[in-house]
Design a protein around this motif. Structure first.
Motif, PDB file in Angstrom:
ATOM      1  N   GLY A  34       0.821  -1.202   0.000  1.00  0.00           N
ATOM      2  CA  GLY A  34       0.000   0.000   0.000  1.00  0.00           C
ATOM      3  C   GLY A  34       0.852   1.248   0.000  1.00  0.00           C
ATOM      4  N   ASP A  35       0.244   2.352  -0.393  1.00  0.00           N
ATOM      5  CA  ASP A  35       0.998   3.598  -0.505  1.00  0.00           C
ATOM      6  C   ASP A  35       0.517   4.643   0.503  1.00  0.00           C
ATOM      7  N   GLU A  36      -0.088   4.158   1.600  1.00  0.00           N
ATOM      8  CA  GLU A  36      -0.650   5.098   2.568  1.00  0.00           C
ATOM      9  C   GLU A  36       0.418   6.022   3.146  1.00  0.00           C
ATOM     10  N   GLY A 110     -20.142  11.529   6.964  1.00  0.00           N
ATOM     11  CA  GLY A 110     -21.206  10.808   7.655  1.00  0.00           C
ATOM     12  C   GLY A 110     -21.342   9.383   7.138  1.00  0.00           C
ATOM     13  N   ALA A 111     -21.254   9.249   5.811  1.00  0.00           N
ATOM     14  CA  ALA A 111     -21.340   7.905   5.219  1.00  0.00           C
ATOM     15  C   ALA A 111     -20.168   7.045   5.682  1.00  0.00           C
ATOM     16  N   LEU A 112     -19.005   7.681   5.775  1.00  0.00           N
ATOM     17  CA  LEU A 112     -17.809   6.959   6.216  1.00  0.00           C
ATOM     18  C   LEU A 112     -17.959   6.522   7.670  1.00  0.00           C
ATOM     19  N   GLU A 113     -18.484   7.416   8.475  1.00  0.00           N
ATOM     20  CA  GLU A 113     -18.678   7.091   9.898  1.00  0.00           C
ATOM     21  C   GLU A 113     -19.641   5.915  10.057  1.00  0.00           C
ATOM     22  N   ARG A 114     -20.704   5.921   9.256  1.00  0.00           N
ATOM     23  CA  ARG A 114     -21.672   4.824   9.346  1.00  0.00           C
ATOM     24  C   ARG A 114     -21.069   3.521   8.831  1.00  0.00           C
ATOM     25  N   ALA A 115     -20.230   3.642   7.799  1.00  0.00           N
ATOM     26  CA  ALA A 115     -19.592   2.432   7.276  1.00  0.00           C
ATOM     27  C   ALA A 115     -18.625   1.844   8.295  1.00  0.00           C
ATOM     28  N   ARG A 116     -17.994   2.725   9.063  1.00  0.00           N
ATOM     29  CA  ARG A 116     -17.021   2.252  10.061  1.00  0.00           C
ATOM     30  C   ARG A 116     -17.713   1.586  11.252  1.00  0.00           C
ATOM     31  N   SER A 144     -18.533  -5.322   7.606  1.00  0.00           N
ATOM     32  CA  SER A 144     -18.829  -4.987   8.999  1.00  0.00           C
ATOM     33  C   SER A 144     -17.711  -4.112   9.531  1.00  0.00           C
ATOM     34  N   GLY A 145     -17.984  -2.834   9.643  1.00  0.00           N
ATOM     35  CA  GLY A 145     -16.956  -1.931  10.139  1.00  0.00           C
ATOM     36  C   GLY A 145     -15.772  -1.865   9.209  1.00  0.00           C
ATOM     37  N   GLU A 146     -14.613  -1.584   9.815  1.00  0.00           N
ATOM     38  CA  GLU A 146     -13.419  -1.408   9.006  1.00  0.00           C
ATOM     39  C   GLU A 146     -12.755  -2.742   8.707  1.00  0.00           C
ATOM     40  N   GLN A 147     -12.508  -3.000   7.465  1.00  0.00           N
ATOM     41  CA  GLN A 147     -11.662  -4.096   7.006  1.00  0.00           C
ATOM     42  C   GLN A 147     -12.240  -5.484   7.220  1.00  0.00           C
ATOM     43  N   THR A 148     -13.432  -5.588   7.732  1.00  0.00           N
ATOM     44  CA  THR A 148     -14.033  -6.909   7.869  1.00  0.00           C
ATOM     45  C   THR A 148     -15.005  -7.107   6.713  1.00  0.00           C
ATOM     46  N   PHE A 149     -14.741  -8.136   5.939  1.00  0.00           N
ATOM     47  CA  PHE A 149     -15.555  -8.330   4.751  1.00  0.00           C
ATOM     48  C   PHE A 149     -15.670  -9.814   4.434  1.00  0.00           C
ATOM     49  N   ALA A 150     -16.642 -10.130   3.622  1.00  0.00           N
ATOM     50  CA  ALA A 150     -16.767 -11.476   3.058  1.00  0.00           C
ATOM     51  C   ALA A 150     -17.397 -11.315   1.679  1.00  0.00           C
ATOM     52  N   LEU A 151     -16.799 -11.987   0.717  1.00  0.00           N
ATOM     53  CA  LEU A 151     -17.283 -11.927  -0.658  1.00  0.00           C
ATOM     54  C   LEU A 151     -17.793 -13.309  -1.043  1.00  0.00           C
ATOM     55  N   ALA A 152     -18.986 -13.354  -1.587  1.00  0.00           N
ATOM     56  CA  ALA A 152     -19.516 -14.633  -2.089  1.00  0.00           C
ATOM     57  C   ALA A 152     -19.519 -14.561  -3.610  1.00  0.00           C
ATOM     58  N   LEU A 153     -18.796 -15.479  -4.232  1.00  0.00           N
ATOM     59  CA  LEU A 153     -18.679 -15.479  -5.690  1.00  0.00           C
ATOM     60  C   LEU A 153     -19.231 -16.780  -6.246  1.00  0.00           C
ATOM     61  N   GLU A 154     -20.106 -16.652  -7.202  1.00  0.00           N
ATOM     62  CA  GLU A 154     -20.652 -17.864  -7.823  1.00  0.00           C
ATOM     63  C   GLU A 154     -19.670 -18.415  -8.838  1.00  0.00           C
ATOM     64  N   VAL A 206     -15.474   0.920   3.559  1.00  0.00           N
ATOM     65  CA  VAL A 206     -14.682   1.967   4.202  1.00  0.00           C
ATOM     66  C   VAL A 206     -13.525   2.401   3.309  1.00  0.00           C
ATOM     67  N   SER A 207     -12.812   1.438   2.737  1.00  0.00           N
ATOM     68  CA  SER A 207     -11.669   1.791   1.877  1.00  0.00           C
ATOM     69  C   SER A 207     -12.120   2.615   0.685  1.00  0.00           C
ATOM     70  N   ALA A 208     -13.240   2.220   0.101  1.00  0.00           N
ATOM     71  CA  ALA A 208     -13.734   2.958  -1.065  1.00  0.00           C
ATOM     72  C   ALA A 208     -14.107   4.390  -0.679  1.00  0.00           C
ATOM     73  N   LEU A 209     -14.805   4.533   0.437  1.00  0.00           N
ATOM     74  CA  LEU A 209     -15.216   5.875   0.859  1.00  0.00           C
ATOM     75  C   LEU A 209     -14.011   6.713   1.290  1.00  0.00           C
ATOM     76  N   GLU A 210     -13.033   6.070   1.922  1.00  0.00           N
ATOM     77  CA  GLU A 210     -11.829   6.815   2.303  1.00  0.00           C
ATOM     78  C   GLU A 210     -11.112   7.343   1.069  1.00  0.00           C
ATOM     79  N   ALA A 211     -11.050   6.518   0.022  1.00  0.00           N
ATOM     80  CA  ALA A 211     -10.401   6.967  -1.217  1.00  0.00           C
ATOM     81  C   ALA A 211     -11.146   8.167  -1.798  1.00  0.00           C
TER      82      ALA A 211
END
Lengths: 300, 191
Positions: A34-36, A110-116, A144-154, A206-211
């Protein structure tokens, strides 16, 4: 490519060239996760520059004059075009004094806060890229909050699951004969996605909104529910990256369209999220809930 | 509020604001690559930060010297290069700063014929793919070094090698990754 030409050029001392390649590659490797840090450093330096600029008593217009005198107004136009920031400059200037800016920023914040907030939500995700946007990834994204995710791919063999949190990333292949893979760090997410033919710029809201918060200038619609914007700095010869974001009545992200138009159409992509009003069970973020208990699990 | 494609449209918003916003946009676009250049030239992160900030301040003060027909990134790195050489002369010793001939080569490595804005991202994308194709032992060494942060003797111990052998291994791996990355970028550009 100039860099490669330079590598092959004759006359340069091999040792100096080899050391430069070593050092250069070392720096790139430091950034593969990452380039943070660079972005933070750039913002710190810009803050220092603003302090210096404002503290020196320098007129706001001072730097304009030498450029304008030497190159004329058209040079400024060329400069903006060459930097690919023409739109961004116009928008940035408007937002510096425009009455809509704080509202747009506040809506995005506000959207970011709710996403977090650790409230599990589900989105339908679509990622298209390449010429004619023919290479697509469709998935259900649970966050769910920051950095917690699950992707379901068919997949032809069933549903594949990819997920993670701050500490771990995991893959449950659709084929039950294949082992579950655990990665030791969340930063390996992109690598595991690539290994599973999944190419995504973001795997959580969260990452998308932060960007968007950092890199884009946004405008808010009159009803306060639609944000649209353009990337602040876009590479030369590229069209400006754009986004359109719709908030729900609670100010949370309802849908997002993010589009990048590259120098060549092969590099184009479009990322879409659409919220679904589905109750999300927290177990979706646990890989064990997606496979049999006796399935082989390997750690990498 | 819709953006206007013509800069003259910003006149009502204050024409004096435009160069500031433009400078910030240019720095955001080219700053990360300058950071790579400085990071490669200077090991000490504090000195890297100092030089980065100094380069921006010099660039702003001398913005009238910038030729808008040329690359802002190239100009910015030229300023940084001169700052490094000046600091090296002032130190009167090698110190933590890179030798001038290596600095020149680093400048050449940072050059890009086309747009610079997204080049760093393209290089990192290519590098990540190349990492995936490394042999297990090399990939493990890279992971231990860059992801887990093990350096020097600690890294050598984990790899079961001597410090010198570990250093050589990392050098070979970086050279291999650079070649791989370069080939991938060239292939992508259709060269």
């Amino acid at each position: 490519m100039g860099r490669h030409d330079e590598v092959d050029r004759s006359g340069a001392p091999d040792t100096a060239r080899a050391e430069a390649i070593e050092r250069y590659t070392d720096q790139l490797l430091e950034r593969t996760a990452g380039d943070e840090r660079d972005r933070d450093a750039v913002e710190r330096a810009l803050r220092a520059w603003r302090r210096e600029r404002d503290g020196s008593g320098e007129s706001e217009s001072a730097p304009v004059l030498p450029l304008a005198r030497r190159f004329g107004r058209s040079a400024l136009v060329r400069l903006a075009s060459a930097a690919g920031v023409l739109l961004a400059v116009a928008v940035a200037a408007l937002f510096l004094i425009g009455p809509g800016a704080p509202t747009a920023d506040a809506a995005l914040a506000g959207a970011l806060e709710r996403a977090r907030a650790a409230t599990p939500r589900m989105y339908e995700l679509l990622f298209e890229r390449g010429l004619g946007f023919t290479r697509a990834v469709e998935a259900d994204l649970y966050v769910s909050g920051e950095q917690t995710f699950a992707l379901a791919l068919e997949k032809p063999a069933g549903t594949a699951w990819i997920g993670g949190d701050r500490a771990q990333v995991w893959v449950v292949p659709a084929n039950p004969q294949l082992p579950v893979v655990l990665g030791d760090r969340a930063r390996r997410t992109q690598q595991l996605l690539a290994e599973n033919d999944v190419e995504l710029p973001y795997v959580d809201v969260v990452s998308a909104l932060e960007a968007l918060s950092v890199d884009y200038d946004a405008a808010l619609s009159a009803d306060g529910l639609v944000l649209s914007g353009t990337k602040r700095a876009t590479a030369p010869e590229h069209k400006a990256d754009t986004f359109r974001l719709v908030l729900d009545e609670d100010g949370a992200l309802a849908s997002l369209e993010l589009e990048r138009r590259g120098r060549i159409a092969l590099g184009d992509w479009r990322f879409e999220l659409q919220a679904r009003d589905t109750e999300v069970d927290g177990s979706v973020f646990d890989h064990a809930s997606h496979h049999r208990a006796d399935r082989r699990v390997i750690e990498r | 509020m819709q953006p206007d494609p013509e800069p003259e449209a910003t006149a009502d918003a204050g024409p004096d604001t435009v160069p500031h916003a433009l400078f910030e946009a240019l720095v955001r676009e080219h700053g990360p690559r300058l950071r790579v250049f400085l990071g490669a030239a200077v090991r000490d992160p504090l000195i890297q930060d100092e030089l980065f900030q100094e380069a921006l301040l010099v660039a702003w003060r001398r913005i009238g010297d910038f030729d808008p027909e040329r690359s802002f990134g190239h100009w910015l790195r030229g300023i940084a290069r001169n700052l490094i050489l000046a600091r090296r002369r002032a130190d009167g010793r090698r110190g933590p700063l890179v030798a001038p001939d290596v600095l020149e080569e680093l400048g050449a490595l940072c050059e890009v014929d086309g747009p610079e804005g997204e080049r760093l991202g393209e290089e990192l994308d290519a590098l990540r793919v190349c990492l995936d194709h490394l042999p297990d032992d090399a990939r493990s060494a890279v992971r231990l070094h860059y992801t887990d942060g093990h350096r020097g003797p600690e890294l050598a111990e984990r790899l079961g090698r001597s410090v010198e052998a570990t250093k050589k291994l990392m050098q070979r791996v970086r050279a291999r990754l650079f070649d791989c990355m370069t080939m991938r970028l060239e292939a992508r550009e259709g060269i």
